[in-house]
Design a protein around this motif. Structure first.
Motif, PDB file in Angstrom:
ATOM      1  N   LEU A  55       0.835  -1.208   0.000  1.00  0.00           N
ATOM      2  CA  LEU A  55       0.000   0.000   0.000  1.00  0.00           C
ATOM      3  C   LEU A  55       0.869   1.257   0.000  1.00  0.00           C
ATOM      4  O   LEU A  55       0.564   2.238  -0.683  1.00  0.00           O
ATOM      5  CB  LEU A  55      -0.951  -0.004   1.197  1.00  0.00           C
ATOM      6  N   PHE A  56       1.962   1.190   0.767  1.00  0.00           N
ATOM      7  CA  PHE A  56       2.910   2.308   0.818  1.00  0.00           C
ATOM      8  C   PHE A  56       3.519   2.555  -0.560  1.00  0.00           C
ATOM      9  O   PHE A  56       3.546   3.689  -1.049  1.00  0.00           O
ATOM     10  CB  PHE A  56       3.992   1.996   1.867  1.00  0.00           C
ATOM     11  N   VAL A  57       3.996   1.486  -1.203  1.00  0.00           N
ATOM     12  CA  VAL A  57       4.582   1.607  -2.548  1.00  0.00           C
ATOM     13  C   VAL A  57       3.548   2.152  -3.525  1.00  0.00           C
ATOM     14  O   VAL A  57       3.852   3.036  -4.344  1.00  0.00           O
ATOM     15  CB  VAL A  57       5.140   0.247  -3.042  1.00  0.00           C
ATOM     16  N   ASN A  58       2.329   1.652  -3.438  1.00  0.00           N
ATOM     17  CA  ASN A  58       1.255   2.140  -4.327  1.00  0.00           C
ATOM     18  C   ASN A  58       1.009   3.641  -4.130  1.00  0.00           C
ATOM     19  O   ASN A  58       0.800   4.378  -5.091  1.00  0.00           O
ATOM     20  CB  ASN A  58      -0.042   1.358  -4.096  1.00  0.00           C
ATOM     21  N   LYS A  59       1.023   4.088  -2.878  1.00  0.00           N
ATOM     22  CA  LYS A  59       0.783   5.503  -2.589  1.00  0.00           C
ATOM     23  C   LYS A  59       1.939   6.359  -3.116  1.00  0.00           C
ATOM     24  O   LYS A  59       1.717   7.425  -3.686  1.00  0.00           O
ATOM     25  CB  LYS A  59       0.588   5.710  -1.080  1.00  0.00           C
ATOM     26  N   TYR A  63       1.670   9.344  -5.959  1.00  0.00           N
ATOM     27  CA  TYR A  63       2.255  10.694  -5.878  1.00  0.00           C
ATOM     28  C   TYR A  63       3.235  10.935  -7.023  1.00  0.00           C
ATOM     29  O   TYR A  63       3.248  12.010  -7.624  1.00  0.00           O
ATOM     30  CB  TYR A  63       2.975  10.906  -4.533  1.00  0.00           C
ATOM     31  N   ALA A  64       4.040   9.910  -7.337  1.00  0.00           N
ATOM     32  CA  ALA A  64       5.051  10.070  -8.392  1.00  0.00           C
ATOM     33  C   ALA A  64       4.404  10.341  -9.744  1.00  0.00           C
ATOM     34  O   ALA A  64       4.922  11.139 -10.533  1.00  0.00           O
ATOM     35  CB  ALA A  64       5.937   8.838  -8.466  1.00  0.00           C
ATOM     36  N   THR A  65       3.273   9.702 -10.001  1.00  0.00           N
ATOM     37  CA  THR A  65       2.607   9.906 -11.293  1.00  0.00           C
ATOM     38  C   THR A  65       1.656  11.097 -11.268  1.00  0.00           C
ATOM     39  O   THR A  65       1.525  11.795 -12.276  1.00  0.00           O
ATOM     40  CB  THR A  65       1.829   8.636 -11.724  1.00  0.00           C
ATOM     41  N   VAL A  69       6.235  16.770  -9.282  1.00  0.00           N
ATOM     42  CA  VAL A  69       7.067  17.810  -8.675  1.00  0.00           C
ATOM     43  C   VAL A  69       7.491  17.419  -7.252  1.00  0.00           C
ATOM     44  O   VAL A  69       8.492  17.931  -6.740  1.00  0.00           O
ATOM     45  CB  VAL A  69       6.342  19.178  -8.711  1.00  0.00           C
ATOM     46  N   LEU A  70       6.741  16.505  -6.630  1.00  0.00           N
ATOM     47  CA  LEU A  70       7.050  16.095  -5.253  1.00  0.00           C
ATOM     48  C   LEU A  70       8.008  14.889  -5.184  1.00  0.00           C
ATOM     49  O   LEU A  70       8.334  14.433  -4.095  1.00  0.00           O
ATOM     50  CB  LEU A  70       5.751  15.750  -4.514  1.00  0.00           C
ATOM     51  N   ARG A  71       8.461  14.402  -6.312  1.00  0.00           N
ATOM     52  CA  ARG A  71       9.370  13.241  -6.343  1.00  0.00           C
ATOM     53  C   ARG A  71      10.739  13.562  -5.765  1.00  0.00           C
ATOM     54  O   ARG A  71      11.258  14.668  -5.946  1.00  0.00           O
ATOM     55  CB  ARG A  71       9.603  12.789  -7.781  1.00  0.00           C
ATOM     56  N   SER A  72      11.323  12.583  -5.127  1.00  0.00           N
ATOM     57  CA  SER A  72      12.698  12.710  -4.647  1.00  0.00           C
ATOM     58  C   SER A  72      13.652  12.627  -5.835  1.00  0.00           C
ATOM     59  O   SER A  72      13.512  11.739  -6.680  1.00  0.00           O
ATOM     60  CB  SER A  72      13.025  11.585  -3.672  1.00  0.00           C
ATOM     61  N   PRO A  73      14.656  13.493  -5.860  1.00  0.00           N
ATOM     62  CA  PRO A  73      15.641  13.412  -6.947  1.00  0.00           C
ATOM     63  C   PRO A  73      16.593  12.218  -6.775  1.00  0.00           C
ATOM     64  O   PRO A  73      17.327  11.876  -7.696  1.00  0.00           O
ATOM     65  CB  PRO A  73      16.400  14.743  -6.837  1.00  0.00           C
ATOM     66  N   ASP A  74      16.557  11.582  -5.616  1.00  0.00           N
ATOM     67  CA  ASP A  74      17.445  10.451  -5.350  1.00  0.00           C
ATOM     68  C   ASP A  74      16.922   9.128  -5.907  1.00  0.00           C
ATOM     69  O   ASP A  74      17.627   8.123  -5.862  1.00  0.00           O
ATOM     70  CB  ASP A  74      17.649  10.289  -3.836  1.00  0.00           C
ATOM     71  N   ASP A  76      15.512   6.783  -9.020  1.00  0.00           N
ATOM     72  CA  ASP A  76      15.458   6.607 -10.476  1.00  0.00           C
ATOM     73  C   ASP A  76      14.005   6.259 -10.806  1.00  0.00           C
ATOM     74  O   ASP A  76      13.584   5.107 -10.728  1.00  0.00           O
ATOM     75  CB  ASP A  76      16.412   5.492 -10.902  1.00  0.00           C
ATOM     76  N   TRP A  77      13.223   7.285 -11.148  1.00  0.00           N
ATOM     77  CA  TRP A  77      11.777   7.105 -11.323  1.00  0.00           C
ATOM     78  C   TRP A  77      11.425   6.278 -12.540  1.00  0.00           C
ATOM     79  O   TRP A  77      10.398   5.604 -12.565  1.00  0.00           O
ATOM     80  CB  TRP A  77      11.072   8.462 -11.323  1.00  0.00           C
ATOM     81  N   GLU A  78      12.279   6.300 -13.538  1.00  0.00           N
ATOM     82  CA  GLU A  78      12.040   5.451 -14.706  1.00  0.00           C
ATOM     83  C   GLU A  78      12.148   3.973 -14.295  1.00  0.00           C
ATOM     84  O   GLU A  78      11.319   3.150 -14.667  1.00  0.00           O
ATOM     85  CB  GLU A  78      13.040   5.780 -15.813  1.00  0.00           C
ATOM     86  N   GLU A  79      13.174   3.660 -13.524  1.00  0.00           N
ATOM     87  CA  GLU A  79      13.346   2.283 -13.028  1.00  0.00           C
ATOM     88  C   GLU A  79      12.226   1.926 -12.039  1.00  0.00           C
ATOM     89  O   GLU A  79      11.728   0.801 -12.038  1.00  0.00           O
ATOM     90  CB  GLU A  79      14.726   2.126 -12.364  1.00  0.00           C
ATOM     91  N   PHE A  80      11.843   2.878 -11.196  1.00  0.00           N
ATOM     92  CA  PHE A  80      10.739   2.659 -10.258  1.00  0.00           C
ATOM     93  C   PHE A  80       9.477   2.260 -11.026  1.00  0.00           C
ATOM     94  O   PHE A  80       8.800   1.293 -10.677  1.00  0.00           O
ATOM     95  CB  PHE A  80      10.480   3.924  -9.426  1.00  0.00           C
TER      96      PHE A  80
END
Length: 163
Positions: A55-59, A63-65, A69-74, A76-80
């Motif tokens: 549920l945490f990962v889904n949340k 937010y990421a999608t 703008v709220l994504r962490s720069p640390d 790799d969102w493409e890999e995520f």
């Protein structure tokens, strides 16, 4: 008391068996690059995330999608996203395979039951034919009786030892 027989009288044709084997081979080939063999130590180390953590990962994915703008720069969102999509597809595949496996196990259970009941009928017939001194049946009965009533034979041996 009458025993139900032939609980599953639907059988796979040669063509169906070939089709199933072809489909399984195709599935194995399609997933070969994705299948991982983890050691028991690796399974303990990486484990499986709990429902709460899913549920945490889904949340976090929401937010990421929804608010990039709220994504962490640390991260790799493409890999995520690739991991998230792969996990989702594999989870759905596992559910479908588990449902299929349950149905296959149920069908096999019915065939096992049918085979066992027929084998019991054959054993009863073998015992009958042994009593008529028909050739070959005594040897067959001697081979088959090893599968029955071991506790009774132990009791008989103990009784014989006391005499």
């Amino acid at each position: 008391m009458s025993t139900l027989k032939n609980l599953n009288d639907t059988h796979l044709s040669t063509e169906q068996i070939e089709s199933v084997n072809t489909a399984l081979s195709a599935l194995e080939t399609a997933l070969s690059a994705k299948v991982s063999n983890l050691s028991s130590e690796e399974r303990r180390k990486y484990g499986s995330i709990s429902e709460q953590n899913k549920l945490f990962v889904n949340k976090v994915n929401d937010y990421a999608t929804g608010q990039p703008v709220l994504r962490s720069p640390d991260v790799d969102w493409e890999e995520f996203a690739k991991d998230f999509n792969s996990r989702t597809v594999l989870e759905g595949t596992i559910a479908r395979l588990e449902n299929l496996l349950t149905g296959i196990n149920n069908a096999k259970t019915l065939h096992d039951y049918d085979n066992y009941q027929a084998a019991l009928d054959d054993y009863a017939y073998t015992n009958y034919k042994t009593g008529t001194s028909a050739p070959g049946y005594e040897a067959k009965r001697n081979e088959l009786k090893q599968f029955f009533n071991r506790a009774k034979r132990v009791d008989e041996k103990e009784t014989a030892d006391k005499e």
